[in-house]
Design a protein around this motif. Sequence first.
Motif, PDB file in Angstrom:
ATOM      1  N   TRP A 166      -9.238   4.680  -2.768  1.00 59.75           N
ATOM      2  CA  TRP A 166      -8.159   5.569  -3.219  1.00 59.75           C
ATOM      3  C   TRP A 166      -8.272   5.816  -4.725  1.00 59.75           C
ATOM      4  CZ3 TRP A 166      -2.994   3.455  -0.777  1.00 59.75           C
ATOM      5  CH2 TRP A 166      -3.023   3.631   0.615  1.00 59.75           C
ATOM      6  N   THR A 172       0.812  -1.225   0.000  1.00 54.99           N
ATOM      7  CA  THR A 172       0.000   0.000   0.000  1.00 54.99           C
ATOM      8  C   THR A 172       0.844   1.273   0.000  1.00 54.99           C
ATOM      9  OG1 THR A 172      -0.285  -0.167   2.389  1.00 54.99           O
ATOM     10  CG2 THR A 172      -2.042  -1.068   1.016  1.00 54.99           C
ATOM     11  N   GLU A 173       2.005   1.277   0.669  1.00 48.24           N
ATOM     12  CA  GLU A 173       2.874   2.464   0.643  1.00 48.24           C
ATOM     13  C   GLU A 173       3.352   2.749  -0.775  1.00 48.24           C
ATOM     14  OE1 GLU A 173       6.012   2.891   3.555  1.00 48.24           O
ATOM     15  OE2 GLU A 173       4.908   1.587   4.931  1.00 48.24           O
ATOM     16  N   ARG A 198       0.475   4.216  -2.797  1.00 49.78           N
ATOM     17  CA  ARG A 198       0.322   5.642  -2.485  1.00 49.78           C
ATOM     18  C   ARG A 198       1.408   6.460  -3.191  1.00 49.78           C
ATOM     19  NH1 ARG A 198      -3.109   8.924  -2.407  1.00 49.78           N
ATOM     20  NH2 ARG A 198      -4.369   7.521  -1.172  1.00 49.78           N
ATOM     21  N   LEU A 231       0.497   6.684  -6.857  1.00 44.03           N
ATOM     22  CA  LEU A 231      -0.628   7.601  -7.059  1.00 44.03           C
ATOM     23  C   LEU A 231      -0.160   9.054  -6.927  1.00 44.03           C
ATOM     24  CD1 LEU A 231      -3.542   5.848  -5.136  1.00 44.03           C
ATOM     25  CD2 LEU A 231      -3.351   6.161  -7.625  1.00 44.03           C
ATOM     26  N   ASP A 232       0.642   9.321  -5.896  1.00 34.18           N
ATOM     27  CA  ASP A 232       1.168  10.674  -5.702  1.00 34.18           C
ATOM     28  C   ASP A 232       2.051  11.097  -6.872  1.00 34.18           C
ATOM     29  OD1 ASP A 232      -0.165  10.748  -3.267  1.00 34.18           O
ATOM     30  OD2 ASP A 232       1.649  10.455  -2.058  1.00 34.18           O
ATOM     31  N   LEU A 289      -8.059   0.349  -1.307  1.00 33.93           N
ATOM     32  CA  LEU A 289      -7.423   0.794  -2.543  1.00 33.93           C
ATOM     33  C   LEU A 289      -8.459   1.229  -3.567  1.00 33.93           C
ATOM     34  CD1 LEU A 289      -4.502  -1.765  -2.909  1.00 33.93           C
ATOM     35  CD2 LEU A 289      -4.510   0.499  -1.837  1.00 33.93           C
TER      36      LEU A 289
END
Length: 137
Positions: A133, A98-99, A102, A105-106, A130
């Motif tokens: 997100w 998940t990190e 993220r 995505l960022d 997710l």
Amino acid sequence: MTRSEHDPEPAHDPEVLQLAAKVFDLARRGATDTLAAYVDAGVPADLTNDKGDTLVMLAAYHGHADTVKALLERGAEPDRPNDRGQTPIAGAVFKGETEVVRALLDGGADPAAGTPSAIDTARMFGKEQLLEWFGAR
């Protein structure tokens, strides 16, 4: 002037191949600072191996969010698929990283890109957080 057998094409030069293998290993191991230094010195941020896996793909698949961030900051494409149409974000979803998801995505990754996409992969494995997100619920 033509190349001789003592001056091989760069892609077939044993020293170049050895350096590439080392760089791919750095991405797999998450050796962020060393890998970033190589990219800063001229190694392409989107270098691919014989399967089309980029440095971002290898770092993402092996759970190294900081390495992913460093590569994206140096111009690596977040959505570049490998030869099988897989993207780094879908690989990170599959591995439960998940990190890394993220960080991608960022960095501008598209969860709908690739085959299967990160959205499809999250649905397949019931990753509700997710899907939220991704705005795909």
